[in-house]
Motif scaffolding. Structure first.
Motif, PDB file in Angstrom:
ATOM      1  N   PRO A 228      65.109   4.016  23.908  1.00 32.42           N
ATOM      2  CA  PRO A 228      66.480   4.144  23.423  1.00 32.42           C
ATOM      3  C   PRO A 228      67.196   2.807  23.187  1.00 32.42           C
ATOM      4  CG  PRO A 228      66.385   4.576  25.775  1.00 32.42           C
ATOM      5  CD  PRO A 228      64.971   4.394  25.317  1.00 32.42           C
ATOM      6  N   ASN A 229      68.015   2.750  22.134  1.00 28.94           N
ATOM      7  CA  ASN A 229      68.941   1.628  21.962  1.00 28.94           C
ATOM      8  C   ASN A 229      70.226   1.980  22.710  1.00 28.94           C
ATOM      9  OD1 ASN A 229      70.439   3.379  20.360  1.00 28.94           O
ATOM     10  ND2 ASN A 229      69.892   2.414  18.419  1.00 28.94           N
ATOM     11  N   VAL A 230      71.249   1.165  22.529  1.00 23.84           N
ATOM     12  CA  VAL A 230      72.489   1.369  23.304  1.00 23.84           C
ATOM     13  C   VAL A 230      73.033   2.795  23.163  1.00 23.84           C
ATOM     14  CG1 VAL A 230      74.886   0.646  23.542  1.00 23.84           C
ATOM     15  CG2 VAL A 230      73.125  -1.040  23.144  1.00 23.84           C
ATOM     16  N   ARG A 268      64.658   0.643  27.953  1.00 25.62           N
ATOM     17  CA  ARG A 268      66.059   0.535  27.527  1.00 25.62           C
ATOM     18  C   ARG A 268      66.232  -0.798  26.788  1.00 25.62           C
ATOM     19  NH1 ARG A 268      71.549  -0.112  31.260  1.00 25.62           N
ATOM     20  NH2 ARG A 268      72.941  -0.121  29.467  1.00 25.62           N
ATOM     21  N   LYS A 269      66.508  -0.724  25.481  1.00 24.11           N
ATOM     22  CA  LYS A 269      66.582  -1.936  24.669  1.00 24.11           C
ATOM     23  C   LYS A 269      67.961  -2.585  24.783  1.00 24.11           C
ATOM     24  CE  LYS A 269      65.372   0.543  21.055  1.00 24.11           C
ATOM     25  NZ  LYS A 269      64.881   1.109  19.785  1.00 24.11           N
ATOM     26  N   GLY A 270      67.981  -3.905  24.717  1.00 29.62           N
ATOM     27  CA  GLY A 270      69.256  -4.620  24.758  1.00 29.62           C
ATOM     28  C   GLY A 270      69.013  -6.104  24.859  1.00 29.62           C
ATOM     29  N   SER A 272      68.425  -7.919  27.386  1.00 31.70           N
ATOM     30  CA  SER A 272      67.108  -7.887  28.034  1.00 31.70           C
ATOM     31  C   SER A 272      66.622  -6.460  27.902  1.00 31.70           C
ATOM     32  CB  SER A 272      67.202  -8.193  29.525  1.00 31.70           C
ATOM     33  OG  SER A 272      67.490  -9.549  29.729  1.00 31.70           O
ATOM     34  N   ASP A 273      65.312  -6.263  27.843  1.00 29.55           N
ATOM     35  CA  ASP A 273      64.788  -4.893  27.837  1.00 29.55           C
ATOM     36  C   ASP A 273      64.431  -4.512  29.262  1.00 29.55           C
ATOM     37  OD1 ASP A 273      65.030  -4.771  25.087  1.00 29.55           O
ATOM     38  OD2 ASP A 273      62.944  -5.293  24.697  1.00 29.55           O
ATOM     39  N   PHE A 274      64.743  -3.293  29.679  1.00 31.03           N
ATOM     40  CA  PHE A 274      64.413  -2.815  31.021  1.00 31.03           C
ATOM     41  C   PHE A 274      63.494  -1.600  30.906  1.00 31.03           C
ATOM     42  CE2 PHE A 274      68.254  -5.245  31.675  1.00 31.03           C
ATOM     43  CZ  PHE A 274      67.879  -6.022  32.755  1.00 31.03           C
ATOM     44  N   GLY A 294      68.825  -4.134  11.133  1.00 34.74           N
ATOM     45  CA  GLY A 294      68.191  -2.845  11.441  1.00 34.74           C
ATOM     46  C   GLY A 294      66.681  -2.921  11.257  1.00 34.74           C
ATOM     47  N   GLY A 295      65.968  -2.148  12.049  1.00 37.39           N
ATOM     48  CA  GLY A 295      64.518  -2.048  11.888  1.00 37.39           C
ATOM     49  C   GLY A 295      63.732  -2.703  13.013  1.00 37.39           C
ATOM     50  N   GLN A 296      64.406  -3.521  13.850  1.00 35.62           N
ATOM     51  CA  GLN A 296      63.660  -4.217  14.915  1.00 35.62           C
ATOM     52  C   GLN A 296      63.165  -3.229  15.984  1.00 35.62           C
ATOM     53  OE1 GLN A 296      65.319  -8.189  16.075  1.00 35.62           O
ATOM     54  NE2 GLN A 296      66.944  -7.651  14.656  1.00 35.62           N
ATOM     55  N   GLY A 297      63.937  -2.158  16.175  1.00 37.54           N
ATOM     56  CA  GLY A 297      63.497  -1.129  17.124  1.00 37.54           C
ATOM     57  C   GLY A 297      62.268  -0.398  16.588  1.00 37.54           C
ATOM     58  N   ASP A 298      62.170  -0.315  15.270  1.00 30.48           N
ATOM     59  CA  ASP A 298      61.004   0.357  14.673  1.00 30.48           C
ATOM     60  C   ASP A 298      59.741  -0.482  14.880  1.00 30.48           C
ATOM     61  OD1 ASP A 298      62.804   2.306  13.743  1.00 30.48           O
ATOM     62  OD2 ASP A 298      63.321   1.009  12.057  1.00 30.48           O
ATOM     63  N   ILE A 299      59.891  -1.804  14.745  1.00 26.34           N
ATOM     64  CA  ILE A 299      58.744  -2.689  15.041  1.00 26.34           C
ATOM     65  C   ILE A 299      58.301  -2.434  16.482  1.00 26.34           C
ATOM     66  CG2 ILE A 299      57.966  -5.077  15.359  1.00 26.34           C
ATOM     67  CD1 ILE A 299      59.947  -6.012  13.331  1.00 26.34           C
ATOM     68  N   MET A 339      57.516  -8.355  20.361  1.00 22.43           N
ATOM     69  CA  MET A 339      58.605  -8.182  19.390  1.00 22.43           C
ATOM     70  C   MET A 339      59.615  -9.326  19.525  1.00 22.43           C
ATOM     71  SD  MET A 339      60.783  -6.736  17.403  1.00 22.43           S
ATOM     72  CE  MET A 339      62.436  -7.413  17.325  1.00 22.43           C
ATOM     73  N   ARG A 340      59.963  -9.661  20.750  1.00 18.16           N
ATOM     74  CA  ARG A 340      60.982 -10.691  20.966  1.00 18.16           C
ATOM     75  C   ARG A 340      60.455 -12.073  20.574  1.00 18.16           C
ATOM     76  NH1 ARG A 340      65.055  -8.156  24.505  1.00 18.16           N
ATOM     77  NH2 ARG A 340      65.817 -10.171  25.161  1.00 18.16           N
ATOM     78  N   LYS A 341      59.178 -12.318  20.857  1.00 17.46           N
ATOM     79  CA  LYS A 341      58.602 -13.617  20.483  1.00 17.46           C
ATOM     80  C   LYS A 341      58.556 -13.746  18.953  1.00 17.46           C
ATOM     81  CE  LYS A 341      54.351 -16.306  21.341  1.00 17.46           C
ATOM     82  NZ  LYS A 341      54.846 -17.634  21.119  1.00 17.46           N
TER      83      LYS A 341
END
Ligand code: NPW
Ligand code: ATP
Ligand code: MG
Length: 374
Positions: A228-230, A268-270, A272-274, A294-299, A339-341
């Motif tokens: 989930p995103n926020v 949980r995305k944000g 920091s991811d938890f 938009g789209g980074q959550g899809d990656i 993804m973050r890197k």
């Protein structure tokens, strides 16, 4: 240090602080790291503890170690498919980018085959983005189906997906799926089929809208991952815990949420991811990118699917560097870190004009930096 400090505070201080969020958080960390302190007394076990608690009292996962442990070597004896077959269930009239991003990311990381099951309108558009994807135009929205045909069409959709299902190592359900009731009803049946066949599922985007309103679909399924995103997290917390998101007790709340849904894994995305499976909580805070296109959550969802599949194999092969037995949490840690890197490398290059497609181009290099091909 935090834990020792909490334990040694003295009874009086603990008593006075009993209701404070700080103490509750410390107590939670002690519970969450219980295994760690037990292992400290046994040097053999300590050596074997592997991935899960390598950062001591910190919640931060040793993501690079996870990535190295689960990424398979490129072995000339392996055949097509052994590095992963992923399917994305998503893509409708409005959204064609999201399923494409998820499916192409899976290939760029190293999966062998990536399928997309979408509506007819979306299929030719998605095919035109890439010849690498295998696209099935099988889903239907209400506007294209008469009421008296719904039963038959729903049966056909299921039969089409069922033909392929057992071949997939993981499904990603939701990127760009839309919220059409008939389509979501078919997807509910696909989730049930996937569960029966023990196929792992990553649920994102509109898939989260679906399962938040029908928790039974995933409840108690340990091979389900929710990303989930926020907004999606807020809706889940409200529905499952009947309260609002509490950032003062964020970790405890995340663990309770995962536990209440029967031990699914939640990422949980944000900032920091938890990540929690209802037992432990881990964070990934590697610097990413300040661009929020938009789209980074899809990656991320496509990446988690690949890493979860690889983690399952590594665990089955008895890889001694992996102490965690939960492929879902390992997949989340690896997907989040990669993804973050990639986002940070893309941002270094493209700055304000960084787009999701730029980030996808850095997935390969990001993994190569951590696990070079030998
Ligand atoms: N190219 C494509 O095809 C893409 C398609 N996608 C697909 O779209 C579908 C719906 O997914 P979603 O992510 O737009 O839905 P959801 O999270 O409900 O957000 C809706 C709105 O909430 C807000 N908002 C967002 N974040 C917030 C925050 N942190 N804090 C506060 N508010 C925040 C913001 O609206 P605002 O309030 O700014 O007007 C946002 O627009 C799903 O299928 C997904 O896969 C995407 O993957 C993107 C790429
Ligand atoms: N504030 C932030 N700083 C750094 N990285 C972030 C931040 N917020 C999200 N991310 C990262 O971006 C990725 C996507 O998260 P995001 O919350 O944008 O998902 P989303 O809204 O579902 O995206 P999408 O547009 O694909 O639907 C995650 O890997 C997350 O770690
Ligand atoms: Mg999303």
């Amino acid at each position: 240090m935090l834990i020792k400090h909490g334990i040694n505070s003295g009874f009086g201080a603990i008593y006075m602080l009993a209701s404070s969020p700080v103490l509750r958080r410390q107590q939670f960390l002690i519970r969450s790291l219980g295994d760690y302190s037990d292992q400290n007394t046994n040097t053999h076990q300590k050596r074997m503890q592997g991935i899960q608690f390598t950062s001591g009292a910190s919640l931060e996962a040793d993501a690079e170690k996870v990535l190295r442990a689960i990424t398979p070597t490129l072995d000339p004896n392996r055949h097509k498919g052994q590095a992963g077959k992923i399917a994305v269930i998503g893509g409708c009239r409005e959204y064609t980018g999201a399923p494409y991003f998820a499916a192409i990311s899976a290939l760029k990381i190293g999966a062998d085959l990536s399928h997309v099951f979408c509506t007819k309108d979306a299929a030719s558009v998605i095919k035109s983005y890439s010849p690498e994807l295998i696209v099935h135009p099988v889903l239907e929205e209400s506007y294209s189906v008469r009421d008296d045909e719904k039963g038959v069409i729903s049966g056909k959709v299921l039969a089409e997906v069922d033909k392929w299902l057992e071949r997939f190592d993981c499904l990603v359900i939701g990127p760009g799926l839309g919220r059409d009731p008939f389509l979501l009803d078919c997807v509910s049946k696909i989730i049930k089929l996937a569960r029966q066949s023990n196929v792992p599922i990553v649920i994102d985007g509109d898939g989260l809208f679906l399962v938040t309103n029908s928790l039974d679909l995933i409840s108690g399924y340990p091979l389900a991952v929710l990303t989930p995103n926020v907004n999606e997290y807020k809706r889940l917390v409200q529905k499952v815990l009947s309260c609002e998101v509490n950032d003062e007790e964020a970790h405890e709340q995340l663990v309770s949420l995962a536990k209440r849904i029967g031990g699914v894994t939640i990422l949980r995305k944000g900032k920091s991811d938890f990540i929690s499976d209802g037992e432990t909580v881990k964070s990934v805070s590697i610097y990413g990118s300040p661009r929020r296109c938009g789209g980074q959550g899809d990656i991320l969802s496509g990446s988690v699917a690949v890493f979860l599949s690889w983690a399952r194999h590594a665990i089955r092969d008895g890889d001694s560097s992996i102490s965690s037995k939960n492929p879902a949490t390992l997949g989340c840690i690896a997907g989040s870190a990669l993804m973050r890197k990639a986002a940070s490398l893309a941002f270094e290059n493209k700055k304000r004009s960084t787009l999701t497609t730029d980030i996808i181009e850095y997935l390969g290099r990001s993994l190569e930096d951590i696990c070079p091909v030998r």
